[in-house]
Design a protein around this motif. Structure first.
Motif, PDB file in Angstrom:
ATOM      1  N   PHE A 643       0.987  -1.637  -0.196  1.00 35.44           N
ATOM      2  CA  PHE A 643       0.101   0.074   0.112  1.00 35.44           C
ATOM      3  C   PHE A 643       0.746   1.530   0.137  1.00 35.44           C
ATOM      4  O   PHE A 643       0.554   2.399  -1.018  1.00 35.44           O
ATOM      5  CB  PHE A 643      -0.576   0.172   0.973  1.00 35.44           C
ATOM      6  N   ILE A 644       1.393   1.574   0.271  1.00 37.61           N
ATOM      7  CA  ILE A 644       2.940   2.925   0.993  1.00 37.61           C
ATOM      8  C   ILE A 644       3.421   2.840   0.141  1.00 37.61           C
ATOM      9  O   ILE A 644       3.935   4.211  -0.613  1.00 37.61           O
ATOM     10  CB  ILE A 644       3.228   2.313   2.460  1.00 37.61           C
ATOM     11  N   SER A 664       2.779  10.345  -1.558  1.00 37.53           N
ATOM     12  CA  SER A 664       2.421  10.943  -0.941  1.00 37.53           C
ATOM     13  C   SER A 664       0.573  10.419  -1.026  1.00 37.53           C
ATOM     14  O   SER A 664       0.461  10.109  -2.475  1.00 37.53           O
ATOM     15  CB  SER A 664       2.316  12.135  -0.864  1.00 37.53           C
ATOM     16  N   ASP A 665      -0.556  11.474  -0.118  1.00 41.14           N
ATOM     17  CA  ASP A 665      -2.341  11.312  -0.916  1.00 41.14           C
ATOM     18  C   ASP A 665      -2.009  12.076  -2.166  1.00 41.14           C
ATOM     19  O   ASP A 665      -2.700  11.353  -3.071  1.00 41.14           O
ATOM     20  CB  ASP A 665      -2.554  12.339  -0.580  1.00 41.14           C
ATOM     21  N   HIS A 698       5.374   8.723   8.860  1.00 35.38           N
ATOM     22  CA  HIS A 698       3.822   8.751   8.514  1.00 35.38           C
ATOM     23  C   HIS A 698       4.213   7.020   8.053  1.00 35.38           C
ATOM     24  O   HIS A 698       2.490   6.624   7.964  1.00 35.38           O
ATOM     25  CB  HIS A 698       5.778   8.936   6.702  1.00 35.38           C
ATOM     26  N   LEU A 702      -0.612   6.075   9.215  1.00 33.52           N
ATOM     27  CA  LEU A 702      -1.114   5.217   8.154  1.00 33.52           C
ATOM     28  C   LEU A 702      -1.626   3.866   9.117  1.00 33.52           C
ATOM     29  O   LEU A 702      -2.769   3.857   9.165  1.00 33.52           O
ATOM     30  CB  LEU A 702      -0.404   4.668   7.074  1.00 33.52           C
ATOM     31  N   GLU A 706      -5.615   4.605   9.805  1.00 36.69           N
ATOM     32  CA  GLU A 706      -5.761   3.819   8.514  1.00 36.69           C
ATOM     33  C   GLU A 706      -6.310   2.296   8.169  1.00 36.69           C
ATOM     34  O   GLU A 706      -7.437   1.537   7.940  1.00 36.69           O
ATOM     35  CB  GLU A 706      -5.320   4.398   7.157  1.00 36.69           C
ATOM     36  N   ASP A 847      -4.783  -0.607  -5.983  1.00 37.72           N
ATOM     37  CA  ASP A 847      -4.258   0.377  -5.163  1.00 37.72           C
ATOM     38  C   ASP A 847      -3.230   1.059  -4.072  1.00 37.72           C
ATOM     39  O   ASP A 847      -2.628  -0.395  -4.070  1.00 37.72           O
ATOM     40  CB  ASP A 847      -5.937   0.746  -4.537  1.00 37.72           C
ATOM     41  N   TYR A 848      -2.855   1.430  -4.209  1.00 42.03           N
ATOM     42  CA  TYR A 848      -1.753   1.701  -3.387  1.00 42.03           C
ATOM     43  C   TYR A 848      -1.692   3.600  -3.304  1.00 42.03           C
ATOM     44  O   TYR A 848      -2.880   4.272  -4.302  1.00 42.03           O
ATOM     45  CB  TYR A 848      -0.650   1.805  -3.782  1.00 42.03           C
ATOM     46  N   LEU A 849      -1.053   3.683  -1.725  1.00 44.10           N
ATOM     47  CA  LEU A 849      -1.224   5.306  -1.828  1.00 44.10           C
ATOM     48  C   LEU A 849      -0.990   5.848  -3.036  1.00 44.10           C
ATOM     49  O   LEU A 849       0.580   6.141  -3.197  1.00 44.10           O
ATOM     50  CB  LEU A 849      -0.157   5.450  -0.576  1.00 44.10           C
ATOM     51  N   GLY A 850      -1.411   7.193  -3.807  1.00 40.61           N
ATOM     52  CA  GLY A 850      -1.557   7.959  -4.731  1.00 40.61           C
ATOM     53  C   GLY A 850      -1.412   7.763  -5.598  1.00 40.61           C
ATOM     54  O   GLY A 850      -1.342   8.428  -6.476  1.00 40.61           O
TER      55      GLY A 850
END
Length: 955
Positions: A643-644, A664-665, A698, A702, A706, A847-850
């Protein structure tokens, strides 16, 4: 010049070292160990100042930071203002002058205000100057209300410094109580920080003739100081005031005249596990008519000048008191041959123990001072008995004591509470808000035998007298001498509805400014209580604000160089780097790292070229210990890493690693680094040095916000592993020369994998990564082995020409390979696709962050800035980093910027990287670097200048 008011011997001054100084333009002489105040008194100077508001003549009142009357301005190289004369150590050539008077304190034109006194009571300007507009009068009022002017320029020599310190115990005050606790804590092995505002330790013992176990008390002090000096775990500062107490036991200390000649003052920020407040007590004044005349002094200060400085403040003295302490003063005066005309005691009954100390002296119980005769010096004091009988007693000094206030400023600043003690007629420390303790006189133990076993002292007893209140009383009776606040001012404030003590303070200015209530506050509180008919506890105290004593702006600002602002983080080879001539840089997270290693006669560029050539042609070694390293453990680590990071990490097998980007987002790059799988449930994440703390936060954020149900534990192991990275074509040769049980062949130990084993006899984890584009082995060992490993690497690598490599060379090597750098190519606007790193953006993961932000950005049709290489047309022309790029001349719109430009040893020319609009499709074109005085043509190329296929780093 003859010091007419000085004993021929005695005191703690060095009569063999005379010092010349000037005061208000006149020359005088004192001795080493004097203060400006003691030297002035020794020279018979009585009028030393004018009062703040009425410009009344004033003289020396106290002997320490409580001095309310004589503020001076230093001139010349020492220029500074608003300093109590009692706190200025005398030194050769000192130049000082009085403030708030013109042309001199002897004749001050501002003295006309004395005639207008009835028309300018407290708060008069609030009412008088409202019409037609306050701003018409404001400049003149502010000028009249000012004290010393700010210096015109900073000191011509030396500098100010700021430092941080951590300690188990901070002790404020090196009097008997503070020294006793410092000895106990030091002997127990605790880290002790002892700070005292005096020029030497001892506190009140310096000024009094007391004994401990039958021996002079100062002998005990000398022994204690000597023992503390021999303790490595004790930091002992004199002439250093603890002036502020902040949250979480942070205290600020102003050290004046440190041992280093180059430092003028040093400001310490000290974080303490425990704080011991041993700040002693301050004698308070008695309140009676004309109690501010030159020659009206605090009794303990008269005692101090006689005993400590050998000064004779006057030939004929009258003492006025409501407590026992004056009788010890009288005893010392008589012992020094000074005539005491009378002791006036407001109490109906004087304790016999007190009377026994002054046999033969005239003691008048139930008697007060009603007035003082004399304008620029005391000539007589009016004694008034309880029955109304009046008599004038001729004298030249009136020494008075209204009792003692524990110095609770720091205690109150810590937000700890105070409680009024009826027995001592003073506010004492009550409930602590932080981990602090008050001891000694600061806690209300006002006799030496209450502090130290074997101490001999007169018991303290008091009957409070908040002001002398007589029929037909004339003349102003001052509660706050520094700010010219009289009894009538407080009464006026109460009549006008300002009955809260904080409102009284602001209406009258009582306890404000430099004084901060040291001598006058308790009398103001007592006067308010008397007028309102309530107990003092109900009135309460005002806020004791910092600073406790004046602090220069230079000390507050202080230079923050080296490790004085934040403690730098060091690796085990930092000292080796410094010893071998490295130019040290500050790296992210406060690390100290070598920038380059110049040899004799080399500049930066020559040293960097030599180091780069060693890595490209032979072998180099650098300390990679500061890179952020985190161990992640738990069932859900694989999905968390997926994910990150933008690429897939969960498919890694134990022993192998992968490069990746954290986003980042908004889809921009947060950090880059490598991830290695240690076993089925343990992973190692490496981040950049500068972003290590941010990446830790960071990941933790999360997990806690999250994914609170995911089982992932993060442990910071940056400081548990140190590494020497051996890089270059001969790296494998050096590893074999070191000796290792790890198979180093490319087949057994491929790129982006790690192996555990021994290297040079040390347990080690060796990782095959490369930040230089060359064959590299990152040898990780425990910190205790790092220095020895470093020495062995240099020894084993000597036949192969190994060189230590700094961060400057690392930057050049990265640019040659087109490796991105945070803060350069990763500038907060470019994403991975812009940097040619689409290959690291997984298309398999849902999916992954950003990811969504990147897709939205990519849907736009706008042309983006993309990473390219640049080659100046003139190969010897350096292009400044950050310079703008345009298609042609100066007037065309900017299309991008230069992110890096270095001299490449493998290309023998300047090469660079840039972000350029539509850069991928413009290879071979010419762009222009626009500078202030010229335009430099550059050729657009691919952003890699060495080994584009990566064969060398995989070799």
């Amino acid at each position: 010049m003859t010091q007419s008011n000085r004993h021929a011997s005695g005191g703690r001054i060095d009569r063999g070292q005379p010092l010349r100084f000037t005061f208000n333009g006149k020359s005088y002489e004192g001795f080493e160990g004097d203060t400006l105040a003691s030297a002035l008194l020794a020279n018979g100077v009585r009028v030393t100042a004018r009062s703040f508001k009425y410009h009344r003549p004033r003289g020396i009142v106290g002997h320490g930071p409580e001095e309310p009357a004589t503020l001076v301005e230093l001139e010349g190289e020492d220029a500074s203002g608003n300093l109590p004369a009692t706190t200025i150590p005398l030194r050769e050539g000192l130049r000082a002058r009085s403030v708030n008077c013109w042309p001199s304190p002897e004749f001050d034109l501002g003295g006309v205000n004395q005639l207008l006194g009835r028309f300018i009571p407290a708060g008069f300007y609030y009412k008088t100057f409202k019409w037609p507009n306050w701003h018409l009068f404001e400049p003149s009022i502010r000028k009249a209300a000012g004290l010393a002017a700010a210096p015109d320029k900073p000191p011509s020599s030396g500098h100010f410094e700021a430092r941080h310190a951590h300690t188990d115990v901070l002790i404020a005050g090196a009097g008997p109580a503070g020294l006793q606790v410092a000895l106990e804590a030091g002997r127990a092995g605790k880290r002790v920080f002892l700070a005292d505002e005096g020029t030497e330790a001892g506190g009140s013992l310096l000024n009094r003739n007391l004994t401990i176990n039958g021996q002079p008390a100062m002998g005990w002090v000398d022994d204690a100081v000597q023992e503390l000096r021999e303790m490595a775990n004790v930091t002992h500062l004199q002439n250093a005031t603890v002036w502020a107490y902040r949250e979480h036991n942070l205290l600020i200390v102003n050290e004046r005249n440190p041992e280093q000649d180059s430092i003028i003052e040093r400001s310490w920020r000290v974080r303490a596990g425990e704080v011991v407040i041993a700040t002693g007590a301050t004698e308070r004044a008695m309140v009676f008519s004309n109690n501010d005349r030159p020659g009206v002094m605090l009794a303990s200060s008269v005692q101090a000048y006689v005993n400590r400085w050998g000064v004779i403040p006057g030939k004929r003295l009258v003492l006025f008191t409501n407590n026992n302490s004056v009788y010890a003063v009288a005893s010392d005066l008589v012992a020094n041959g000074i005539r005491v005309e009378a002791i006036l005691d407001s109490r109906a009954t004087v304790p016999q123990a007190a009377l026994d100390m002054v046999p033969g002296l005239s003691v008048h119980a139930s008697t007060v001072v009603g007035d003082v005769r004399g304008h620029k010096g005391v000539k007589a004091a009016k004694a008034v008995s309880a029955t109304g009988v009046e008599s004038w007693i001729e004298c030249d000094v009136l020494a008075h004591s209204g009792g003692w206030n524990p110095t609770v400023h720091l205690w109150s600043q810590s937000r700890s509470s105070l409680q009024f003690d009826e027995r001592l007629a003073a506010f004492l420390p009550d409930q602590a808000a932080q981990n602090c303790t008050a001891i000694g006189a600061a806690a209300g133990h006002l006799a030496l035998d209450q502090i130290i076993e074997g101490g001999e002292d007169l018991a303290y007893e008091i009957e409070p007298l908040w002001r002398v209140d007589l029929p037909d009383q004339r003349g102003k009776a001052f509660l706050d001498i520094q700010n010219d606040v009289s009894v009538s001012d407080v009464h006026l404030a109460l009549r006008e509805g300002y009955d809260n003590v904080e409102h009284v303070k602001r209406y009258t200015t009582g306890g404000m400014g430099i004084d901060q209530g040291k001598t006058g506050n308790i009398n103001i509180i007592g006067t308010v209580a008397m007028q309102k008919g309530v107990p003092l506890q109900e009135v309460g105290t005002t806020t004791f604000r910092s600073p406790y004593t004046p602090v220069s702006f230079g000390a507050i600002g202080g230079l923050r160089e080296g490790s004085v602002l934040f403690p730098y983080r060091h690796t085990p080879v930092t000292q080796w780097n410094e010893d071998n001539g490295a130019v040290m840089y500050e790296a992210g997270a406060r690390w100290r790292r070598p920038g380059y290693f110049p040899e004799q006669g080399e500049g930066l560029q020559e040293a960097v070229n030599r180091e780069c050539r060693a890595v490209r042609e032979g072998v180099g070694v650098y300390d990679g210990s500061p890179l952020g390293t985190f161990e992640l453990k738990g069932r859900d680590v694989p999905q968390f890493l997926d994910f990150i990071y933008s690429n897939v990490m969960s498919s890694l097998t134990p022993g192998n690693g992968r490069y990746g980007l954290m986003l980042s987002d908004d889809g921009l790059i947060l950090d880059d680094g490598v991830v290695f799988r240690l076993d089925d449930h343990r992973w190692l994440v490496s981040t950049s040095t500068g972003h290590a703390d941010a990446m830790n936060q960071h990941m933790e954020k999360l997990l806690q916000t999250e994914f609170p149900d995911w089982q992932v534990m993060i442990t910071t192991v940056t400081s548990q592993w140190n590494n020497a990275t051996i890089c270059g074509p001969r790296a494998r040769d050096v590893m074999q020369a070191l000796g290792t049980d790890i198979d180093l062949s490319p087949e057994a130990f491929p790129f982006m994998s790690f192996r555990d084993g021994t290297v040079a006899g040390f347990p080690a984890r060796v990782v095959r990564v490369s930040f230089t584009g060359e064959l590299s082995f990152e040898v990780n060992v425990a910190p205790r082995h790092m220095a020895a490993l470093w020495d062995k690497v240099l020894e084993a690598g000597e036949p192969f020409g190994v060189l230590p490599v700094g961060s400057e060379s690392s930057h050049v090597l990265r640019v040659e390979k087109g490796f991105l750098s945070l803060g350069h190519e990763v500038d907060g606007t470019a994403d991975a696709y812009d940097l040619g790193m689409g290959w690291v953006m997984s298309k398999k993961k849902t999916d992954y962050l950003g990811k969504r932000s990147i897709l939205l950005r990519r849907e736009g049709a706008s042309t983006r800035r993309e990473l390219v290489g640049i080659l100046p047309d003139d190969p010897n022309k350096q292009v400044p980093e950050g310079a703008p790029l345009t298609p042609g001349g100066r007037k065309e719109a900017t299309e991008g910027l230069v992110t890096a430009c270095v001299w490449s040893v493998v290309n023998d020319r300047w090469v660079g990287l840039a972000l350029l609009q539509g850069g991928y499709g413009r290879h071979g074109e010419t762009a222009h670097v626009r500078l202030k005085d010229e335009v430099i043509p550059v050729k657009i190329t691919k952003p890699v200048f060495h080994d584009p296929d990566g064969n060398l780093l995989r070799s």
